[in-house]
Write an enzyme that holds these catalytic residues in place. Structure first.
Site, PDB file in Angstrom:
ATOM      1  N   LYS A 121       0.920  -1.205   0.110  1.00 18.39           N
ATOM      2  CA  LYS A 121      -0.053  -0.043  -0.102  1.00 18.39           C
ATOM      3  C   LYS A 121       1.076   1.156  -0.078  1.00 18.39           C
ATOM      4  CE  LYS A 121      -4.460  -1.674   1.256  1.00 18.39           C
ATOM      5  NZ  LYS A 121      -5.633  -1.689   2.062  1.00 18.39           N
ATOM      6  N   LYS A 203      -6.888  -8.246  -8.699  1.00 19.47           N
ATOM      7  CA  LYS A 203      -8.269  -8.442  -7.918  1.00 19.47           C
ATOM      8  C   LYS A 203      -9.172  -7.256  -8.177  1.00 19.47           C
ATOM      9  CE  LYS A 203      -9.189  -7.508  -3.188  1.00 19.47           C
ATOM     10  NZ  LYS A 203      -8.604  -7.451  -1.786  1.00 19.47           N
ATOM     11  N   LYS A 206     -13.199  -2.512  -4.604  1.00 16.51           N
ATOM     12  CA  LYS A 206     -13.922  -1.193  -4.688  1.00 16.51           C
ATOM     13  C   LYS A 206     -13.014   0.112  -4.751  1.00 16.51           C
ATOM     14  CE  LYS A 206     -14.863  -2.435   0.272  1.00 16.51           C
ATOM     15  NZ  LYS A 206     -13.532  -2.441   0.737  1.00 16.51           N
TER      16      LYS A 206
HETATM   17  N1  AQP Z   1     -12.227  -9.461  -5.691  1.00 19.63           N
HETATM   18  C1  AQP Z   1     -12.572 -10.167  -4.592  1.00 19.63           C
HETATM   19  N2  AQP Z   1     -13.064 -11.520  -4.597  1.00 19.63           N
HETATM   20  C2  AQP Z   1     -13.355 -12.106  -3.682  1.00 19.63           C
HETATM   21  N3  AQP Z   1     -13.260 -11.652  -2.308  1.00 19.63           N
HETATM   22  C3  AQP Z   1     -13.121 -10.147  -2.281  1.00 19.63           C
HETATM   23  N4  AQP Z   1     -13.036  -9.546  -1.131  1.00 19.63           N
HETATM   24  C4  AQP Z   1     -12.810  -8.178  -1.426  1.00 19.63           C
HETATM   25  N5  AQP Z   1     -12.545  -8.255  -2.972  1.00 19.63           N
HETATM   26  C5  AQP Z   1     -12.685  -9.530  -3.343  1.00 19.63           C
HETATM   27  C6  AQP Z   1     -13.205  -9.740   0.190  1.00 19.63           C
HETATM   28  O1  AQP Z   1     -14.304  -8.646   0.703  1.00 19.63           O
HETATM   29  C7  AQP Z   1     -13.784  -8.510   2.157  1.00 19.63           C
HETATM   30  C8  AQP Z   1     -13.531  -6.794   1.915  1.00 19.63           C
HETATM   31  O2  AQP Z   1     -12.562  -6.827   2.938  1.00 19.63           O
HETATM   32  P1  AQP Z   1     -12.021  -5.028   3.035  1.00 19.63           P
HETATM   33  O3  AQP Z   1     -13.374  -4.258   2.793  1.00 19.63           O
HETATM   34  O4  AQP Z   1     -11.457  -4.955   4.372  1.00 19.63           O
HETATM   35  O5  AQP Z   1     -11.144  -4.886   1.998  1.00 19.63           O
HETATM   36  P2  AQP Z   1     -10.376  -5.555   0.775  1.00 19.63           P
HETATM   37  O6  AQP Z   1     -10.213  -7.072   0.976  1.00 19.63           O
HETATM   38  O7  AQP Z   1      -9.038  -4.582   0.620  1.00 19.63           O
HETATM   39  O8  AQP Z   1     -11.509  -5.259  -0.437  1.00 19.63           O
HETATM   40  P3  AQP Z   1     -11.121  -4.358  -1.494  1.00 19.63           P
HETATM   41  O9  AQP Z   1     -12.602  -4.384  -2.117  1.00 19.63           O
HETATM   42  O10 AQP Z   1     -10.253  -4.679  -2.264  1.00 19.63           O
HETATM   43  O11 AQP Z   1     -11.324  -3.098  -0.886  1.00 19.63           O
HETATM   44  P4  AQP Z   1     -10.077  -1.852  -1.097  1.00 19.63           P
HETATM   45  O12 AQP Z   1     -10.097  -1.492  -2.585  1.00 19.63           O
HETATM   46  O13 AQP Z   1     -10.606  -0.754  -0.125  1.00 19.63           O
HETATM   47  O14 AQP Z   1      -8.839  -2.665  -0.954  1.00 19.63           O
HETATM   48  C9  AQP Z   1     -12.886  -9.376   2.345  1.00 19.63           C
HETATM   49  O15 AQP Z   1     -13.409 -10.474   3.003  1.00 19.63           O
HETATM   50  C10 AQP Z   1     -12.038  -9.809   1.103  1.00 19.63           C
HETATM   51  O16 AQP Z   1     -11.506 -11.042   1.173  1.00 19.63           O
END
Ligand code: AQP
Length: 339
Positions: A121, A203, A206
């Site tokens: 990050k 991946k 969001k």
């Molecule tokens: N692409 C994905 N496929 C499967 N599972 C996913 N998760 C996120 N993206 C995918 C799962 O959703 C949960 C979200 O956790 P988080 O909100 O703490 O953040 P993250 O994992 O970093 O999700 P994002 O959407 O990618 O957020 P940003 O963009 O902020 O980094 C977790 O259980 C994750 O495994």
């Protein structure tokens, strides 16, 4: 199950948080929300919107406020049930921040420095390598340890963070006396990972700046159909699952299978002989059909502002009862005077 309905011996406690760093995607649904709906059927669950974590990235206050409400309302629309699960907003329970300080003092700098997500990050946003980003795993340890969960569902990218939470818990328990349950990581029941539609090796996220790569849960039908039309596919013309040679088509098959309830094999059969364009159109349509009732329920919930506020307040009060029980034990053990 609420705090008033006692857990049976076989009931385990499960905890999950989602960050409001953007509008949730179908990746979040497939990888996390689906599992949350399953766990709440048989376990005591703590679910929260991790708004404090979102402050580690540069986010407009108004956007954070809207995202937090949206994540909360969307989870309700999917079926997270506040009667069964303790469902709250992280910053509404100040024990998260308070325990973080105590745990900071029980975490070695070198341990925190090894976290690969911090390194990744920091590289991604070199203009904002804040101390909060460095401390993220300790806040996550506090999120977990406050509620004494048996299980924390973690994807591969969070394994290291769960490990540090376990290390801190064990260190604390050994130094003072047993205080924290040392949680087990469990592989999510449904483990599929969803890739970006623009880059099937990355991946779906969001907070991805390329909005065409992610299907957001609040996208309109037109947006969804357009994004699937533009989705990157692979060479050849066969619709078969092959992660190495056909990552784009495999990703679309995963999405289709998860949302239609059909197996990947069934999907391959259904689309054998179809063109990529026809297949992408069918996946888009399936996603729209799946999301429509959720979006309608979300819109209905959002209109009921008082109801939403009261659910958040009750969730926070319920969570705080457990959280402060743990925190007061911790304060006592480390030698802080009681008020
Ligand atoms: N692409 C994905 N496929 C499967 N599972 C996913 N998760 C996120 N993206 C995918 C799962 O959703 C949960 C979200 O956790 P988080 O909100 O703490 O953040 P993250 O994992 O970093 O999700 P994002 O959407 O990618 O957020 P940003 O963009 O902020 O980094 C977790 O259980 C994750 O495994």
């Amino acid at each position: 199950m609420t705090e008033n309905s006692p857990a049976t011996e076989n009931t385990k406690t499960v905890l999950t948080g989602l960050q409001p760093t953007g509008v949730l995607t179908i990746g979040n649904y497939i990888g996390a929300i689906r599992n949350m709906l399953e766990y709440q059927k048989e376990h005591k669950c703590y679910y929260f919107v991790a708004d404090l974590h979102s402050l580690t990235v540069d986010i407009e206050p108004a956007v954070l406020r809207k995202n937090t409400l949206d994540v909360y309302a969307l989870l309700l629309a999917f079926g997270v049930n506040p009667e069964k699960s303790t469902f709250f907003v992280q910053s509404h329970v100040s024990a998260h921040a308070e325990l973080t300080w105590i745990l900071n003092c029980h975490t070695q700098f070198g341990e925190a420095k090894r976290m690969t997500q911090f390194k990744d990050k920091s590289k991604k946003s070199p203009q904002n390598v804040n101390v909060g980003l460095f401390d993220y795993p300790v806040l996550m340890a506090a999120d977990i340890l406050l509620y004494q969960p048996d299980y924390v569902p973690v994807g591969k990218d969070q394994n290291q963070h769960l490990e540090i939470a376990r290390t801190i818990a064990e260190r604390f328990n050994n130094k003072y006396s047993p205080t924290f349950t040392v949680p087990e990581g469990i592989n999510p029941k449904y483990g599929a990972k969803v890739a970006s539609l623009s880059d099937p090796t990355a991946k779906m996220s969001k907070s991805d700046e390329n909005k065409n790569g992610s299907i957001f849960l609040l996208d309109t039908k037109d947006e969804i159909m357009r994004k699937f039309k533009r989705a990157v596919t692979d060479s050849g013309n066969e619709i078969v699952y092959n992660q190495t040679e056909k990552p784009g088509i495999s990703n679309l098959l995963t999405i289709y299978s998860c949302l239609s309830g059909k197996s990947v094999k069934e999907a391959e059969k259904e689309f054998s002989g179809s063109s990529y364009a026809q297949f992408k159109d069918a996946v888009g349509q399936t996603v729209c059909d799946f999301l429509l009732p959720v979006q309608q329920e979300y819109a209905r919930i959002c209109k009921e502002k008082d109801y939403l506020s009261s659910l958040m307040r009750n969730g926070a009060e319920e969570a705080a009862r457990t959280a402060y029980r743990t925190l007061s034990k911790v304060y006592r053990k480390v030698g802080l005077l009681s008020r």
